[in-house]
Write a protein that holds these residues in place. Structure first.
Motif, PDB file in Angstrom:
ATOM      1  N   SER A  45      28.503 -53.909  52.643  1.00  0.00           N
ATOM      2  CA  SER A  45      28.649 -54.818  53.784  1.00  0.00           C
ATOM      3  C   SER A  45      28.950 -54.070  55.078  1.00  0.00           C
ATOM      4  N   ARG A  46      29.254 -52.766  54.946  1.00  0.00           N
ATOM      5  CA  ARG A  46      29.550 -51.866  56.069  1.00  0.00           C
ATOM      6  C   ARG A  46      30.790 -52.298  56.873  1.00  0.00           C
ATOM      7  N   THR A  47      31.607 -53.118  56.269  1.00  0.00           N
ATOM      8  CA  THR A  47      32.842 -53.517  56.954  1.00  0.00           C
ATOM      9  C   THR A  47      33.888 -52.413  56.923  1.00  0.00           C
ATOM     10  N   GLU A  48      33.720 -51.461  55.997  1.00  0.00           N
ATOM     11  CA  GLU A  48      34.696 -50.382  55.853  1.00  0.00           C
ATOM     12  C   GLU A  48      34.228 -49.082  56.509  1.00  0.00           C
ATOM     13  N   SER A  49      33.094 -49.110  57.204  1.00  0.00           N
ATOM     14  CA  SER A  49      32.576 -47.883  57.829  1.00  0.00           C
ATOM     15  C   SER A  49      33.524 -47.384  58.911  1.00  0.00           C
ATOM     16  N   ARG A  50      33.608 -46.059  59.016  1.00  0.00           N
ATOM     17  CA  ARG A  50      34.462 -45.446  60.036  1.00  0.00           C
ATOM     18  C   ARG A  50      33.664 -44.395  60.790  1.00  0.00           C
ATOM     19  N   ILE A  72      29.105 -38.762  67.161  1.00  0.00           N
ATOM     20  CA  ILE A  72      29.807 -39.285  65.993  1.00  0.00           C
ATOM     21  C   ILE A  72      28.932 -39.223  64.748  1.00  0.00           C
ATOM     22  N   ILE A  73      29.620 -39.230  63.603  1.00  0.00           N
ATOM     23  CA  ILE A  73      28.995 -39.423  62.295  1.00  0.00           C
ATOM     24  C   ILE A  73      29.551 -40.724  61.737  1.00  0.00           C
ATOM     25  N   ARG A  74      28.680 -41.552  61.246  1.00  0.00           N
ATOM     26  CA  ARG A  74      29.109 -42.821  60.663  1.00  0.00           C
ATOM     27  C   ARG A  74      29.392 -42.602  59.184  1.00  0.00           C
ATOM     28  N   MET A  75      30.660 -42.686  58.812  1.00  0.00           N
ATOM     29  CA  MET A  75      31.083 -42.436  57.431  1.00  0.00           C
ATOM     30  C   MET A  75      31.242 -43.765  56.704  1.00  0.00           C
ATOM     31  N   ASN A  76      30.454 -43.933  55.629  1.00  0.00           N
ATOM     32  CA  ASN A  76      30.528 -45.176  54.865  1.00  0.00           C
ATOM     33  C   ASN A  76      30.894 -44.863  53.413  1.00  0.00           C
TER      34      ASN A  76
END
Length: 397
Positions: free
Chosen positions: A232-237, A268-272
Motif C-alpha cells: 500500500s506504500r503507506t510505510e514508505s520512507r 532521495i531514495i524511496r525506501m519501501n
C-alpha cells in the motif's frame, strides 16, 4: 578517544570491518575502520583507518581491504593499518613495553596464524600475546555479568559471516560451532543491487549505502504483515542522500515528511519493502541462493549437537554481538523464532548488550586484569625459544 589511564595491556578486537582497539584500562575502545580508502576527489592521497573522516567527498570510494571472506589475505594492507593505529598519529602505542590481547577468526588457517605470531613478536615485539576469538571474550564478559549461568551461546553477526558458538563451562564446543555465510557486507551489496535496479545507480556507493542500510533497515517480526503494508506504500520512507557539502551523512525522513518528493537540492531514495526484505536474508539465506539455514534454525541445530544436559542452559543464555545485532527488531525476532523451535519445557532468553560491537573488546579488557592472563598468554621469551609452536601449544586454535 577515551580519556583514561594507560595500562600495560593493549586489547585489539581485529574485525574484518573495524578494529576495536584500546588499553584495558579504558572504559570503551576506539573503533577504527579496518580498510585503506581512496577517493576520486583526492587522488593523490590514501586514507588509512579513521583518516577517512578527513575526506571531503565520500562518494564513489575505493576500498582496499585486508580481509576477504572473513580471513586475512592482504598482509601489506593490514600492516599499514596496524602501523598507523600503533603510531603517533593515532593511539601512540609503545608495543615493546605492552602485552597484547588479540582476536582472530574461528578456524583460522595455520599459515595466517604463523604470520601473526611473527608480526606480533618480531615486528611489533610485544612482551606477552594472548590470541583468542571474539566469542571467547564475549563468553568471559557474559560470565562476569551472569555468574549463575554455566553455559553461553554466542551469536556473532559481523561483516563477513554470522557465527553461532556454544560454550559450556567457559570452553567452546568446537565441533558444534557453525557459520552462516551472511554478514553486513552481503546485506549492503544486496541493497545496492536492489536500489540500482529499481531507482538509482548506486553500485559504486558502498559507503553511502552502508549508512543507508544502518539508518533505514529493520528486522520484521511479521514478514507477511509488513509486506502487505509495503504494497500500500503507506510505510514508505524517504532517505536523503548526502551531498558532502552541506550534508556529510544521509538521513531518513520522518513518516510525515516522506512524500516521495525531494525538496530543493535534495536527492532521495524511496525506501519501501527493502527496509525489512534485505535483513530477512539473515533468516532465509536461500532467498538469494545461499543454501544454508537461517540464524534461528542454526541456533537450534547447534544446541542439538551439544551434550543433552547442557541444552537447557544454552537456550536460556543466548548472547547477540556484532554490528548487525544493533538492527531494530533483531533480538525480538531471534527470540520469537527460537522460542518456536525450542522444546516447550525450556526457557529461552536472548540477551543484547548495550554495545554489541565492543562487547568482545570489553571482555578482553576485563580478562587483561585477571591473574589468569599470564598463564594464557605466550611470552616473547617463549616465542624466541620455540617459535610458533609455543603459540600452537598454548591456544589450540
Amino acid at each position: 578517544m577515551p580519556v583514561a589511564s594507560v595500562s600495560s595491556t593493549f586489547v585489539l578486537d581485529n574485525g574484518a570491518c573495524s578494529l576495536k582497539a584500546g588499553y584495558s584500562s579504558w572504559s570503551s575502545p576506539n573503533v577504527i575502520p579496518n580498510s585503506i580508502t581512496k577517493a576520486k576527489s583526492e587522488k593523490r592521497r590514501i586514507f588509512i583507518g579513521n583518516q577517512i573522516d578527513e575526506c571531503r567527498d565520500l562518494s564513489s570510494l575505493y576500498f582496499m581491504l585486508p580481509f576477504q571472506k572473513g580471513y586475512l589475505t592482504n598482509w601489506d594492507y593490514q600492516k599499514q593499518i596496524w602501523d598507523y593505529m600503533y603510531g603517533k598519529q593515532c593511539l601512540n602505542v609503545d608495543t615493546p613495553s605492552k602485552n597484547l590481547v588479540f582476536t582472530e577468526p574461528y578456524f583460522n588457517f595455520l599459515s595466517i596464524q604463523e604470520g601473526l605470531s611473527e608480526l606480533f613478536f618480531e615486528e611489533y615485539r610485544f612482551k606477552n600475546v594472548f590470541r583468542t576469538h571474539p566469542g571467547d571474550l564475549t563468553c568471559y564478559k557474559n560470565k562476569m555479568e551472569h555468574p549463575e549461568e554455566p553455559c553461553c551461546l554466542v551469536v556473532d553477526s559481523g561483516y563477513s559471516f554470522t557465527h553461532i558458538v556454544p560454550y559450556v563451562d567457559g570452553k567452546r564446543v568446537r565441533n558444534a560451532t557453525k557459520r552462516i555465510d551472511v554478514g553486513g557486507k552481503l546485506l549492503t551489496n544486496h541493497l545496492k543491487e536492489i536500489i540500482s535496479y529499481r531507482q538509482l545507480h548506486v553500485m559504486d556507493e558502498t559507503y553511502v549505502m552502508n549508512a543507508c542500510r544502518e539508518d533505514c533497515c529493520y528486522v520484521s517480526l511479521d514478514f507477511e504483515r509488513d509486506l502487505t503494508k509495503a504494497e500500500s506504500r503507506t510505510e514508505s520512507r524517504d532517505y536523503v542522500l548526502p551531498d558532502f557539502t552541506n550534508l556529510r551523512r544521509g538521513f531518513m525522513k520522518s513518516p510525515e515528511a516522506s512524500n516521495g518528493r525531494p525538496e530543493d537540492s535534495e536527492q532521495i531514495i524511496r525506501m519501501n519493502n527493502e527496509r525489512f526484505a534485505v535483513p530477512e536474508i539473515l533468516f532465509h539465506p536461500s532467498d538469494i541462493g545461499i543454501q544454508q539455514m537461517g540464524i534461528p534454525e542454526t541456533i537450534a541445530h547447534v544446541i542439538s549437537e551439544c551434550p543433552e544436559e547442557t541444552q537447557r542452559w544454552l537456550y536460556q543464555n543466548i548472547v547477540l554481538t556484532g554490528g548487525l545485532a544493533k538492527m531494530p527488531g533483531f533480538r525480538e525476532r531471534i527470540l520469537k523464532d527460537v522460542r518456536e523451535l525450542a522444546p516447550n519445557e525450556f526457557k529461552v532468553i536472548v540477551r543484547l548488550p548495550e554495545d554489541p560491537i565492543s562487547y568482545a573488546w570489553q571482555g578482553g579488557a576485563a580478562l587483561a586484569d585477571d591473574p589468569i592472563f599470564r598463564e594464557l598468554s605466550v611470552s616473547k621469551l617463549d616465542y624466541q625459544e620455540r617459535g610458533h609452536q609455543a603459540c600452537v601449544d598454548k591456544y589450540y586454535l
